[in-house]
Design a protein around this motif. Sequence first.
Motif, PDB file in Angstrom:
ATOM      1  N   GLY A  62      38.048  -2.175  59.219  1.00 39.19           N
ATOM      2  CA  GLY A  62      38.031  -3.613  59.492  1.00 39.19           C
ATOM      3  C   GLY A  62      39.391  -4.137  59.890  1.00 39.19           C
ATOM      4  N   ARG A  63      39.783  -5.248  59.290  1.00 44.69           N
ATOM      5  CA  ARG A  63      41.054  -5.886  59.654  1.00 44.69           C
ATOM      6  C   ARG A  63      42.267  -5.123  59.158  1.00 44.69           C
ATOM      7  NH1 ARG A  63      38.185  -8.863  56.065  1.00 44.69           N
ATOM      8  NH2 ARG A  63      39.072  -9.406  54.029  1.00 44.69           N
ATOM      9  N   TRP A  64      42.044  -4.092  58.345  1.00 40.88           N
ATOM     10  CA  TRP A  64      43.161  -3.262  57.880  1.00 40.88           C
ATOM     11  C   TRP A  64      43.200  -1.919  58.608  1.00 40.88           C
ATOM     12  CZ3 TRP A  64      39.363  -4.358  53.842  1.00 40.88           C
ATOM     13  CH2 TRP A  64      39.516  -5.633  53.287  1.00 40.88           C
ATOM     14  N   SER A  65      42.478  -1.784  59.727  1.00 40.89           N
ATOM     15  CA  SER A  65      42.327  -0.493  60.404  1.00 40.89           C
ATOM     16  C   SER A  65      43.644   0.046  60.951  1.00 40.89           C
ATOM     17  CB  SER A  65      41.299  -0.600  61.538  1.00 40.89           C
ATOM     18  OG  SER A  65      41.688  -1.600  62.459  1.00 40.89           O
ATOM     19  N   LEU A 191      30.899   2.407  37.892  1.00 45.34           N
ATOM     20  CA  LEU A 191      30.159   1.874  39.035  1.00 45.34           C
ATOM     21  C   LEU A 191      31.037   0.951  39.885  1.00 45.34           C
ATOM     22  CD1 LEU A 191      26.699   1.092  37.373  1.00 45.34           C
ATOM     23  CD2 LEU A 191      27.263   2.985  38.918  1.00 45.34           C
ATOM     24  N   LEU A 192      31.773   0.052  39.231  1.00 44.06           N
ATOM     25  CA  LEU A 192      32.599  -0.880  39.983  1.00 44.06           C
ATOM     26  C   LEU A 192      33.811  -0.193  40.609  1.00 44.06           C
ATOM     27  CD1 LEU A 192      32.537  -4.081  37.732  1.00 44.06           C
ATOM     28  CD2 LEU A 192      31.245  -3.618  39.824  1.00 44.06           C
ATOM     29  N   ALA A 193      34.355   0.818  39.931  1.00 41.38           N
ATOM     30  CA  ALA A 193      35.489   1.542  40.501  1.00 41.38           C
ATOM     31  C   ALA A 193      35.084   2.292  41.764  1.00 41.38           C
ATOM     32  CB  ALA A 193      36.061   2.517  39.473  1.00 41.38           C
ATOM     33  N   GLY A 194      33.871   2.864  41.760  1.00 41.05           N
ATOM     34  CA  GLY A 194      33.437   3.653  42.909  1.00 41.05           C
ATOM     35  C   GLY A 194      32.699   2.875  43.966  1.00 41.05           C
ATOM     36  N   LEU A 195      31.865   1.925  43.526  1.00 38.62           N
ATOM     37  CA  LEU A 195      30.972   1.243  44.466  1.00 38.62           C
ATOM     38  C   LEU A 195      31.117  -0.270  44.439  1.00 38.62           C
ATOM     39  CD1 LEU A 195      27.746   3.338  43.707  1.00 38.62           C
ATOM     40  CD2 LEU A 195      29.343   3.661  45.609  1.00 38.62           C
ATOM     41  N   GLY A 196      32.109  -0.782  43.749  1.00 39.15           N
ATOM     42  CA  GLY A 196      32.253  -2.226  43.612  1.00 39.15           C
ATOM     43  C   GLY A 196      33.299  -2.840  44.503  1.00 39.15           C
ATOM     44  N   GLY A 197      33.735  -2.107  45.539  1.00 39.66           N
ATOM     45  CA  GLY A 197      34.723  -2.657  46.452  1.00 39.66           C
ATOM     46  C   GLY A 197      36.112  -2.747  45.864  1.00 39.66           C
ATOM     47  N   THR A 198      36.386  -1.956  44.835  1.00 39.35           N
ATOM     48  CA  THR A 198      37.684  -2.012  44.165  1.00 39.35           C
ATOM     49  C   THR A 198      38.697  -1.147  44.905  1.00 39.35           C
ATOM     50  OG1 THR A 198      36.464  -2.225  42.088  1.00 39.35           O
ATOM     51  CG2 THR A 198      38.828  -1.892  41.926  1.00 39.35           C
ATOM     52  N   VAL A 199      38.606   0.160  44.737  1.00 45.78           N
ATOM     53  CA  VAL A 199      39.501   1.070  45.446  1.00 45.78           C
ATOM     54  C   VAL A 199      39.063   1.217  46.899  1.00 45.78           C
ATOM     55  CG1 VAL A 199      40.442   3.408  45.511  1.00 45.78           C
ATOM     56  CG2 VAL A 199      40.037   2.292  43.318  1.00 45.78           C
ATOM     57  N   ALA A 202      34.984  -3.077  50.332  1.00 46.79           N
ATOM     58  CA  ALA A 202      33.551  -3.326  50.467  1.00 46.79           C
ATOM     59  C   ALA A 202      33.083  -3.071  51.893  1.00 46.79           C
ATOM     60  CB  ALA A 202      33.234  -4.761  50.054  1.00 46.79           C
ATOM     61  N   ALA A 203      33.954  -3.328  52.879  1.00 52.10           N
ATOM     62  CA  ALA A 203      33.601  -3.124  54.284  1.00 52.10           C
ATOM     63  C   ALA A 203      33.335  -1.659  54.608  1.00 52.10           C
ATOM     64  CB  ALA A 203      34.714  -3.660  55.188  1.00 52.10           C
ATOM     65  N   ALA A 204      33.832  -0.737  53.771  1.00 52.83           N
ATOM     66  CA  ALA A 204      33.634   0.692  54.008  1.00 52.83           C
ATOM     67  C   ALA A 204      32.395   1.227  53.307  1.00 52.83           C
ATOM     68  CB  ALA A 204      34.865   1.475  53.537  1.00 52.83           C
ATOM     69  N   LEU A 205      31.676   0.349  52.602  1.00 56.30           N
ATOM     70  CA  LEU A 205      30.518   0.760  51.821  1.00 56.30           C
ATOM     71  C   LEU A 205      29.245   0.138  52.381  1.00 56.30           C
ATOM     72  CD1 LEU A 205      32.090   0.217  48.288  1.00 56.30           C
ATOM     73  CD2 LEU A 205      31.659   2.426  49.371  1.00 56.30           C
ATOM     74  N   PRO A 206      28.083   0.798  52.177  1.00 58.84           N
ATOM     75  CA  PRO A 206      26.816   0.183  52.599  1.00 58.84           C
ATOM     76  C   PRO A 206      26.585  -1.134  51.872  1.00 58.84           C
ATOM     77  CG  PRO A 206      26.539   2.523  52.066  1.00 58.84           C
ATOM     78  CD  PRO A 206      27.912   2.148  51.609  1.00 58.84           C
ATOM     79  N   GLY A 207      26.077  -2.121  52.602  1.00 56.83           N
ATOM     80  CA  GLY A 207      25.861  -3.432  52.001  1.00 56.83           C
ATOM     81  C   GLY A 207      27.142  -4.146  51.661  1.00 56.83           C
ATOM     82  N   LEU A 214      31.044  -9.479  44.674  1.00 62.25           N
ATOM     83  CA  LEU A 214      31.417  -9.029  43.338  1.00 62.25           C
ATOM     84  C   LEU A 214      32.864  -9.410  43.046  1.00 62.25           C
ATOM     85  CD1 LEU A 214      29.877  -5.427  43.310  1.00 62.25           C
ATOM     86  CD2 LEU A 214      29.022  -7.426  42.075  1.00 62.25           C
ATOM     87  N   PRO A 215      33.206  -9.687  41.792  1.00 69.23           N
ATOM     88  CA  PRO A 215      34.590 -10.069  41.494  1.00 69.23           C
ATOM     89  C   PRO A 215      35.584  -8.955  41.800  1.00 69.23           C
ATOM     90  CG  PRO A 215      33.324  -9.722  39.466  1.00 69.23           C
ATOM     91  CD  PRO A 215      32.341  -9.727  40.600  1.00 69.23           C
ATOM     92  N   THR A 216      35.172  -7.699  41.602  1.00 75.05           N
ATOM     93  CA  THR A 216      36.080  -6.588  41.886  1.00 75.05           C
ATOM     94  C   THR A 216      36.351  -6.458  43.380  1.00 75.05           C
ATOM     95  OG1 THR A 216      34.115  -5.170  41.759  1.00 75.05           O
ATOM     96  CG2 THR A 216      35.573  -5.223  39.837  1.00 75.05           C
ATOM     97  N   ALA A 217      35.300  -6.628  44.202  1.00 77.38           N
ATOM     98  CA  ALA A 217      35.475  -6.557  45.650  1.00 77.38           C
ATOM     99  C   ALA A 217      36.326  -7.720  46.144  1.00 77.38           C
ATOM    100  CB  ALA A 217      34.117  -6.557  46.345  1.00 77.38           C
ATOM    101  N   ALA A 218      36.071  -8.908  45.600  1.00 78.90           N
ATOM    102  CA  ALA A 218      36.859 -10.074  45.992  1.00 78.90           C
ATOM    103  C   ALA A 218      38.333  -9.880  45.632  1.00 78.90           C
ATOM    104  CB  ALA A 218      36.306 -11.325  45.319  1.00 78.90           C
ATOM    105  N   LEU A 219      38.587  -9.337  44.450  1.00 78.64           N
ATOM    106  CA  LEU A 219      39.968  -9.085  44.033  1.00 78.64           C
ATOM    107  C   LEU A 219      40.624  -8.043  44.935  1.00 78.64           C
ATOM    108  CD1 LEU A 219      42.325  -9.436  42.095  1.00 78.64           C
ATOM    109  CD2 LEU A 219      41.232  -7.780  40.561  1.00 78.64           C
TER     110      LEU A 219
END
Length: 259
Positions: A62-65, A191-199, A202-207, A214-219
């Motif tokens: 995305g914008r960090w490409s 779950l949030l560490a792997g699929l919550g948009g944390t590390v 979120a743009a690299a994950l399905p959905g 999610l708060p983790t993805a937003a952070l």
Amino acid sequence: MTAAGTTPARQEAPAARRVLAQARFEALGLLRHGEQLLVSVVLPVLALVGLSLLSSPQLAVGRWSDAARIDVLAPGVLALTVLSTAFTGQAILLGFERRWGVLRLLGTTPLGRGGLLLAKTTAVLAVLTLQLLLLGAVAGALGWRPDVAGLLPAVVAVVLGALALVSLAACLGGALRAEAVLALANLVWVLLAGLGGTVLPAAALPGGSVLSLLPTAALGDALRDAFVLGAWNGRALLVLAVWGLLAGVLARRLLRWSD
């Protein structure tokens, strides 16, 4: 003056002093807790070093490409540290404080549910400051070069993220039995560490559009925008503020002083 033979009535300490005293107690407890430091420091450092040496999964999307891998990775690991300290550690601690009767004793003080949540958030922010500085130093040694202009938006994101995650921890740790809290808090962390948009963004994950709420993805997104682009992510900060408000209101209703 008081009548002879009487004892002067004790006056309650100001609310700010009560909160700060409890926050100091909470912060010292977190720093002495070996298992908490394992989850909030050691595992993020291992994730930072390990993922920086690999070429997959793809992080610069995305914008960090156009950014270097470490520049996208480091903010995500910082978000992981906030998740570990503010949510997982606090939820488990609250669950066992209820079992041990610590919260029952606090319930007899003027601190109140709101004061306790504020004290825990303050303690988490104090401990996070040390943890994030340590992780930042490790990331810097690996080549991370954050945009200095993003420091203020990053601080705002961490404060809002910590408030939201501590409040969510209070909802979990303040309502369920300690064994259930231990299992669920660790499961949610995985779950949030792997699929919550944390590390992973979120743009690299399905959905990704749904996960970004999610708060983790937003952070994670707010920290990546801050340190990679030197920009404010108003949408992510709004998501964190809404989570913090709703979770705070819910925590005040669900938090029980004893099992």
